[in-house]
Each structure stands twice: as C-alpha cells, then as structure tokens.
Design a protein around this motif. Sequence first.
Motif, mmCIF file in Angstrom:
data_model
loop_
_atom_site.group_PDB
_atom_site.id
_atom_site.type_symbol
_atom_site.label_atom_id
_atom_site.label_comp_id
_atom_site.label_asym_id
_atom_site.label_seq_id
_atom_site.Cartn_x
_atom_site.Cartn_y
_atom_site.Cartn_z
ATOM 1 N N CYS A 1 -6.060 1.026 1.969
ATOM 2 C CA CYS A 1 -6.036 -0.442 1.884
ATOM 3 C C CYS A 1 -6.975 -1.095 2.893
ATOM 4 O O CYS A 1 -6.974 -2.324 3.039
ATOM 5 N N CYS B 1 -5.687 2.150 7.736
ATOM 6 C CA CYS B 1 -5.358 2.971 6.568
ATOM 7 C C CYS B 1 -6.561 3.028 5.638
ATOM 8 O O CYS B 1 -7.138 1.998 5.305
ATOM 9 N N CYS C 1 0.256 3.606 3.426
ATOM 10 C CA CYS C 1 0.741 3.239 4.771
ATOM 11 C C CYS C 1 2.039 2.440 4.705
ATOM 12 O O CYS C 1 2.613 2.122 5.748
ATOM 13 N N CYS D 1 0.853 -1.197 0.000
ATOM 14 C CA CYS D 1 0.000 0.000 0.000
ATOM 15 C C CYS D 1 0.888 1.246 0.000
ATOM 16 O O CYS D 1 1.738 1.405 0.887
HETATM 17 ZN ZN LIG Z 1 -2.600 1.227 3.535
#
Ligand SMILES: [Zn+2]
Length: 375
Positions: free
Chosen positions: A200, A197, A143, A140
């Motif tokens: 994601c 996050c 994050c 991701c």
């Molecule tokens: Zn993420």
Amino acid sequence: MTDYYEILGVPRDASPEQIKKAYRKLAREHHPDVAGSDSASEERFKDVSRAYDVLSNPEKRRAYDLGADPASPGGGMGGGFGFQDIFETFFGAAAGAGAQRGPIPRARRGQDALVRLDLDLTEVTFGAHKEVPVDTAVLCPTCGGSCCRPGTSPRTCEVCHGRGSVQRVARSFLGQVMTTQPCAACHGFGTVIPEPCPECSGEGRVRSRRTLGVDVPAGVDTGTRIKLTGQGEVGPGGGPAGDVYLEVHERKHDTFVRRGDDLHATLQVPMTAAALGTTLQLDTLDGEREVDLRPGTQPAQVVTLKGLGVGHLHAGGRGDLHVHVEVQVPTALDDEQVELLRRLAVLRGEERPESRLASASSGVFAKLRDKLSGR
Ligand SMILES: [Zn+2]
Ligand SMILES: [Zn+2]
C-alpha cells in the motif's frame, strides 16, 4: 486618565479570570498578525496590552484604583510595560494548548461516496435487491492498516520527539513571539515509518472493487439517497470507513409515466370500439388486467385501476394506475367503409352537423385552462 477597565470591556470589580479572558479575546482580535499591520490596530493592541499589564497585576491595579497610573511614565511604579510577561501569558498559553492537541492521528476516517443507482420502473414499484459494484479503498491485507512493512513498526519522530509540532521563536515589534508549527519531518504525526508497507506504499489501504448488496425499498424515486453506513472507503492509515450513498435514477418506462406514486398510461381505442364498448387486456406491471370500456367511451376518459401504481415508500399500500383513453379516428378509408360511415351519418342525422360551440365551462379547453391555472 485612561480607563483601562473600559479598554478591556470589564466591570470595575472584574475577577482576574474575567480580565484575563477579556484580554485574550481582544489581543487575538487586534494582534498585528491577525488584524494586519496598520497603525490603528497596532495602537489598539498596545492599549489593550497596557490595560492588561496594569489590571492583571494586583499591586498595579490597586494603585490604579487609588488614582495613580502605573503604566504612564512617572506613574509611580516604574515597572515599565512588562510586555514580555504579557506575551508569555498569551502566547505561552496558546503554545500550551497546541501541545495539548498533540500529534495528528495517522488513521483518519475515509470519505463518503455518492454512487448512482439506475433502477427501472418495476424495481421502484415493488422494491428490489441490487448488487452494486463500487470502486473503493479497503484495509491493506498485508499490513492491516499499520502502514509498515510486516515485522517493522513506526518510530517516534526524532525532530519533534513525538509531539507532532515544533515551537519557533519569532521576533516581532513587541518582542519575541513563540509560534507552534506542525513538524515537517513527520508531517505532524509524531511518528515516522522507517519501512513503508510495499503493498500500500504506507497508505494502510489499497484500491479495490467491491460489490454491495442492498435491498431497495418500494417507492424510491429519482434523487432518493440510500445510505449504506460504513460501506465507503477505508480512511488513510487504515482509518474507519466512510459511508456510501446510493442515489436513485429511475429509468423511463416505455408505456407508463410516473407522477408521485401513481402511474399513467395512454390506451389507444378505435372509434368503433369506443362507441360500441369493449373489454381489453392491458399489460400492467402486475401482469395482464382486463379494462372494461363502456359503450360511448369518450376521448381522454380515464379508467383508474386501484392499487396498481408504485408502492408507497416506507408505508403500506400503492398508488393507482390511470388509463387515459385515446380514441382513434380512422384514416385511409376504402370505398365500402366510406359508404358505411355515410349511412351511419344519415341514420344519426349528422350529414350536415351544425356548428355547435360547447359552453365555456364544460369544453375541453375549459378543462385545460383549469388544469393550467391549478383550479
Ligand atoms: Zn499495507
Ligand atoms: Zn516530528
């Protein structure tokens, strides 16, 4: 008197460690939670526990070795069976092992992927560079795999205090049993993510389409797998990537048939050309090549062009190209052609050919039979 050494399957001079090990093994096998609750295994479990109770206690073992049975009523020691001790020895140790394992890591390895790679004959013959699109998961970008909204971080689970597991006390017919279970609040991770996050949803990875460049070696075949290490999906929690396996599927070619690393083609030759001999231009994978047919070329005759087959996988050199001659007998003759062929037949004394059977060992059928039977 009951032979406690025999029950545990240990020699009479067994060390305390040997006795403990033998007991743990048998207790696991015969524990009612494993063996089921039939009375035979319950009895066996009680026997095993009683034997261990005596042999694990130095005083009781000495008394037993001298001929007393400390476990039988009135056996002299009067200590009872001491099952609680046994359960603590056995299940306490098991719980300890569970606690040693600790929380499950949030980051896990991604799965491997199998991707089909279609190649044509030219590509498997010479090798090729291919760009292969794969649908996969990548780290991701928001994050970086931490699963947390930027600026936040995971928090230690308040239910299991970061251990990832919780202990429960259950009652059984022999007393209290400690069991260890994954913590439901944090799913065994030991931490919770207060603010996942947003990109994601706390997975640490997002779906993506990537293009993998791969140099396919010459000689691969349908079913060959090419491993691309670490090119698979990123795992949950931003874990290490799995591998991608490309599985080759070779497309059929219009004119060439592949057998191993050799190629076969059928060359159609008019009867007159086969009889008179000729030179033909043949379209091979390496461009045009001349094929010489000698006068009197026969049906099914094979002309081999060395080194024009498929490259050998991970080795030098190439297979051959075998050209099979197919003599075409003319049809739809006009009057003049019929007249010419009749004249030819007369000149060759073939107007009324005799019935001539080829010898069984030399005819077309003999060759066919040999081929079928593998001789
Ligand atoms: Zn993420
Ligand atoms: Zn927890």
